[in-house]
Design a protein around this motif. Structure first.
Motif, PDB file in Angstrom:
ATOM      1  N   GLN A   1       0.817  -1.228   0.000  1.00 31.53           N
ATOM      2  CA  GLN A   1       0.000   0.000   0.000  1.00 31.53           C
ATOM      3  C   GLN A   1       0.844   1.269   0.000  1.00 31.53           C
ATOM      4  O   GLN A   1       0.377   2.333  -0.384  1.00 31.53           O
TER       5      GLN A   1
ATOM      6  N   ARG B   1     -18.920   0.592   2.247  1.00 25.63           N
ATOM      7  CA  ARG B   1     -18.637   0.368   0.821  1.00 25.63           C
ATOM      8  C   ARG B   1     -17.592  -0.741   0.648  1.00 25.63           C
ATOM      9  O   ARG B   1     -17.749  -1.648  -0.182  1.00 25.63           O
TER      10      ARG B   1
ATOM     11  N   ASN C   1      -6.324   8.954   8.747  1.00 22.09           N
ATOM     12  CA  ASN C   1      -6.370   7.628   8.105  1.00 22.09           C
ATOM     13  C   ASN C   1      -7.764   7.270   7.606  1.00 22.09           C
ATOM     14  O   ASN C   1      -7.904   6.583   6.599  1.00 22.09           O
TER      15      ASN C   1
ATOM     16  N   ASN D   1     -10.605   9.678   8.045  1.00 25.55           N
ATOM     17  CA  ASN D   1     -11.454  10.873   7.979  1.00 25.55           C
ATOM     18  C   ASN D   1     -12.594  10.802   9.000  1.00 25.55           C
ATOM     19  O   ASN D   1     -13.702  11.302   8.759  1.00 25.55           O
TER      20      ASN D   1
ATOM     21  N   SER E   1      -4.303   1.064  15.720  1.00 22.95           N
ATOM     22  CA  SER E   1      -3.049   1.703  15.283  1.00 22.95           C
ATOM     23  C   SER E   1      -2.533   2.654  16.354  1.00 22.95           C
ATOM     24  O   SER E   1      -3.274   3.046  17.256  1.00 22.95           O
TER      25      SER E   1
ATOM     26  N   THR F   1       2.442   1.665  14.652  1.00 20.63           N
ATOM     27  CA  THR F   1       2.346   2.150  13.275  1.00 20.63           C
ATOM     28  C   THR F   1       3.626   2.816  12.777  1.00 20.63           C
ATOM     29  O   THR F   1       3.969   2.693  11.602  1.00 20.63           O
TER      30      THR F   1
HETATM   31  C1  LIG Z   1     -12.521   5.421   4.593  1.00 17.65           C
HETATM   32  C2  LIG Z   1     -12.293   6.415   3.490  1.00 17.65           C
HETATM   33  C3  LIG Z   1     -12.817   5.890   2.179  1.00 17.65           C
HETATM   34  C4  LIG Z   1     -13.037   7.684   3.853  1.00 17.65           C
HETATM   35  O1  LIG Z   1     -12.654   8.746   2.995  1.00 17.65           O
HETATM   36  P1  LIG Z   1     -13.671   9.920   2.624  1.00 17.65           P
HETATM   37  O2  LIG Z   1     -12.978  10.787   1.654  1.00 17.65           O
HETATM   38  O3  LIG Z   1     -14.187  10.514   3.882  1.00 17.65           O
HETATM   39  O4  LIG Z   1     -14.817   9.055   1.959  1.00 17.65           O
HETATM   40  P2  LIG Z   1     -15.991   9.399   1.022  1.00 17.65           P
HETATM   41  O5  LIG Z   1     -17.115   8.540   1.471  1.00 17.65           O
HETATM   42  O6  LIG Z   1     -16.201  10.895   0.926  1.00 17.65           O
HETATM   43  O7  LIG Z   1     -15.479   8.853  -0.398  1.00 17.65           O
HETATM   44  C5  LIG Z   1     -14.456   9.479  -1.125  1.00 17.65           C
HETATM   45  C6  LIG Z   1     -14.333   8.730  -2.458  1.00 17.65           C
HETATM   46  O8  LIG Z   1     -13.823   7.408  -2.238  1.00 17.65           O
HETATM   47  C7  LIG Z   1     -14.773   6.434  -2.662  1.00 17.65           C
HETATM   48  N1  LIG Z   1     -14.776   5.361  -1.672  1.00 17.65           N
HETATM   49  C8  LIG Z   1     -15.103   5.475  -0.382  1.00 17.65           C
HETATM   50  N2  LIG Z   1     -14.943   4.292   0.221  1.00 17.65           N
HETATM   51  C9  LIG Z   1     -14.529   3.426  -0.715  1.00 17.65           C
HETATM   52  C10 LIG Z   1     -14.194   2.060  -0.675  1.00 17.65           C
HETATM   53  N3  LIG Z   1     -14.260   1.342   0.431  1.00 17.65           N
HETATM   54  N4  LIG Z   1     -13.804   1.469  -1.821  1.00 17.65           N
HETATM   55  C11 LIG Z   1     -13.732   2.179  -2.963  1.00 17.65           C
HETATM   56  N5  LIG Z   1     -14.018   3.480  -3.045  1.00 17.65           N
HETATM   57  C12 LIG Z   1     -14.429   4.112  -1.935  1.00 17.65           C
HETATM   58  C13 LIG Z   1     -16.100   7.174  -2.716  1.00 17.65           C
HETATM   59  O9  LIG Z   1     -16.971   6.556  -3.632  1.00 17.65           O
HETATM   60  C14 LIG Z   1     -15.666   8.543  -3.159  1.00 17.65           C
HETATM   61  O10 LIG Z   1     -15.377   8.504  -4.552  1.00 17.65           O
HETATM   62  P3  LIG Z   1     -15.882   9.707  -5.529  1.00 17.65           P
HETATM   63  O11 LIG Z   1     -17.348   9.736  -5.367  1.00 17.65           O
HETATM   64  O12 LIG Z   1     -15.210  10.951  -5.021  1.00 17.65           O
HETATM   65  O13 LIG Z   1     -15.396   9.252  -6.873  1.00 17.65           O
HETATM   66  C15 LIG Z   1     -10.804   6.761   3.334  1.00 17.65           C
HETATM   67  O14 LIG Z   1     -10.414   7.414   4.489  1.00 17.65           O
HETATM   68  C16 LIG Z   1      -9.932   5.545   3.160  1.00 17.65           C
HETATM   69  O15 LIG Z   1      -9.978   4.844   2.168  1.00 17.65           O
HETATM   70  N6  LIG Z   1      -9.066   5.308   4.158  1.00 17.65           N
HETATM   71  C17 LIG Z   1      -8.167   4.160   4.153  1.00 17.65           C
HETATM   72  C18 LIG Z   1      -6.768   4.624   4.338  1.00 17.65           C
HETATM   73  C19 LIG Z   1      -5.869   3.432   4.373  1.00 17.65           C
HETATM   74  O16 LIG Z   1      -6.025   2.475   3.644  1.00 17.65           O
HETATM   75  N7  LIG Z   1      -4.866   3.475   5.267  1.00 17.65           N
HETATM   76  C20 LIG Z   1      -3.920   2.403   5.415  1.00 17.65           C
HETATM   77  C21 LIG Z   1      -4.504   1.213   6.098  1.00 17.65           C
HETATM   78  S1  LIG Z   1      -4.457   1.311   7.870  1.00 17.65           S
HETATM   79  C22 LIG Z   1      -2.855   0.855   8.274  1.00 17.65           C
HETATM   80  O17 LIG Z   1      -2.036   0.698   7.411  1.00 17.65           O
HETATM   81  C23 LIG Z   1      -2.529   0.584   9.715  1.00 17.65           C
HETATM   82  C24 LIG Z   1      -2.471  -0.906  10.036  1.00 17.65           C
HETATM   83  C25 LIG Z   1      -3.841  -1.548   9.914  1.00 17.65           C
HETATM   84  O18 LIG Z   1      -1.607  -1.605   9.159  1.00 17.65           O
HETATM   85  C26 LIG Z   1      -1.981  -1.122  11.478  1.00 17.65           C
HETATM   86  C27 LIG Z   1      -0.804  -0.252  11.884  1.00 17.65           C
HETATM   87  O19 LIG Z   1       0.315  -0.403  11.343  1.00 17.65           O
HETATM   88  O20 LIG Z   1      -1.014   0.585  12.755  1.00 17.65           O
END
Ligand SMILES: CC(C)(COP(=O)([O-])OP(=O)([O-])OC[C@H]1O[C@@H](n2cnc3c(N)ncnc32)[C@H](O)[C@@H]1OP(=O)([O-])[O-])[C@@H](O)C(=O)NCCC(=O)NCCSC(=O)C[C@@](C)(O)CC(=O)[O-]
Length: 346
Positions: free
Chosen positions: A59, A125, A152, A154, A183, A219
């Motif tokens: 990622q 979603r 991460n 929002n 995290s 993290t």
């Molecule tokens: C949660 C959101 C989506 C909120 O983000 P947002 O911007 O508030 O969401 P939104 O609902 O306004 O959607 C924005 C756009 O994304 C689309 N969308 C919305 N959701 C999805 C989905 N599920 N799949 C596909 N598309 C999606 C949605 O359709 C829209 O598209 P547009 O209409 O503008 O074209 C965003 O914050 C996000 O994706 N966050 C994930 C970030 C991430 O992946 N971080 C890394 C993982 S965590 C990590 O690594 C830590 C961990 C676990 O390993 C442990 C550690 O080390 O601590």
């Protein structure tokens, strides 16, 4: 397969030459097996290694890994004996473009019975996609730090937990297993030190929603063994230690020492990433996860049962992926195996 005539006549293809290189580490690690020592340092006999490289690893890499290569990585890891693998995440492709092909990746992986293939979901979603591709295990992720949660997901921590409640209920109804993450369990890149009590609050909430286990994520890879000992002491007052896993990044080189402390506290599930790939896009400066090769080397050397993982095969995968990504191999053990193989060629 190699043909012995071709080998004798020096007609090896590039791929076959690579295979040759990788035969030698097998001999090298065979010596290590002899030195396997049942250590009295820990009472744990068995540890579940959770491979997060295809998700957490990829990622955050700047180079996009083609879909077929991601699929092959997962399949090869499983063939190397990994029984738990986090395949990808169904997050917004705007937020994590490296995994924008996640549904295709998950669907394309040929699943083997008995292996847990997990997918990370941040919202309803993502959960819908998980159902569409018939995922049997999902992972939800919250944080102990408000600022990190906002960056991460929002969402504030409580907003994220509120949203996960219905997702988890739906997942359980669909017969899925749920893994939880917390995290920033020791330090946050934005807020600094995090109180273990806060981590315990979030872990309890995730378990109450039906997570079978909560993985505690350092993290940014800054935790030291004393901090991990204290964290686990505090959290395990409210959560059975058998329900906790650990997830260390290796920014400051303390990840393996932290694992040892966690095992001593009774933790028996450890996350790691092949080649030490990855990091979190929302944790600037964080290095990759603890490398699977380094973890496997240590655990096997201590005589701990990790279910027949083939270190040499994992090291080969780590080496190849790091080469493809044009980044240094994040595994010390992988580097050692590979350089010993090169030296034994000369
Ligand atoms: C949660 C959101 C989506 C909120 O983000 P947002 O911007 O508030 O969401 P939104 O609902 O306004 O959607 C924005 C756009 O994304 C689309 N969308 C919305 N959701 C999805 C989905 N599920 N799949 C596909 N598309 C999606 C949605 O359709 C829209 O598209 P547009 O209409 O503008 O074209 C965003 O914050 C996000 O994706 N966050 C994930 C970030 C991430 O992946 N971080 C890394 C993982 S965590 C990590 O690594 C830590 C961990 C676990 O390993 C442990 C550690 O080390 O601590």
């Amino acid at each position: 397969m190699r043909n012995s005539d071709e080998e004798e006549n020096g007609l090896l293809s590039k791929e076959e030459e690579m295979y040759q290189v990788w035969r030698r580490p097998c001999e090298w690690t065979a010596c290590l097996q002899v030195r396997r020592c049942f250590s009295s340092l820990v009472n744990i006999e068995k540890v579940r290694v959770v491979e997060v490289g295809p998700r957490d690893g990829l990622q955050n890499e700047s180079k996009f890994v083609p879909t077929e290569r991601k699929v092959k990585l997962v399949e090869d890891l499983v063939d190397a004996g990994i029984g738990n693998v986090e395949v990808t995440s169904f997050v917004s492709p705007q937020w994590v473009p490296q995994l924008s092909d996640s549904a295709e990746v998950f669907s394309s992986v040929k699943k083997k019975p008995g292996v847990n293939y997990t997918v990370l979901v941040p919202n309803a979603r993502g959960f819908e996609t998980a159902k569409e591709v018939s995922a049997r295990q999902i992972a939800v992720f919250a944080a102990a730090s408000e600022t990190f949660s906002k960056k991460n997901l929002n969402l504030s921590v409580s907003e994220s937990l509120e949203k996960y409640k219905s997702i988890c209920a739906d997942a359980l109804e669909n017969g899925m297993k749920i893994r939880g993450y917390v995290s920033t369990v020791v330090r946050c890149p934005y807020e600094g030190e995090i109180k273990p009590e806060r981590v315990a609050d979030v872990a309890v909430s995730l378990l109450e929603m039906g997570c079978f286990e909560v993985s505690l994520g350092d993290t940014i890879g800054a935790a030291t063994p004393g901090e991990v000992e204290n964290l686990l002491k505090v959290v395990s007052e409210r959560v059975p230690i058998s329900k906790l896993a650990v997830h260390f990044h290796d920014t400051c080189g303390t990840a393996l020492a932290n694992v040892l402390v966690a095992l001593q506290a009774g933790v028996h599930a450890v996350d790691s990433s092949v080649g030490g790939l990855g990091g979190c896009p929302y944790a600037p400066g964080a290095a990759g996860n603890l490398a699977t090769e380094d973890l496997v080397y240590m655990l096997q050397g201590m005589g701990i049962d990790i279910g027949g993982i083939d270190l040499n095969r994992v090291a080969k995968l780590g080496h190849e992926m790091c080469k493809f990504l044009e980044r240094p191999n994040g595994s010390k053990c992988g580097q050692a195996i590979y350089s010993s193989s090169k030296n034994s060629q000369t």
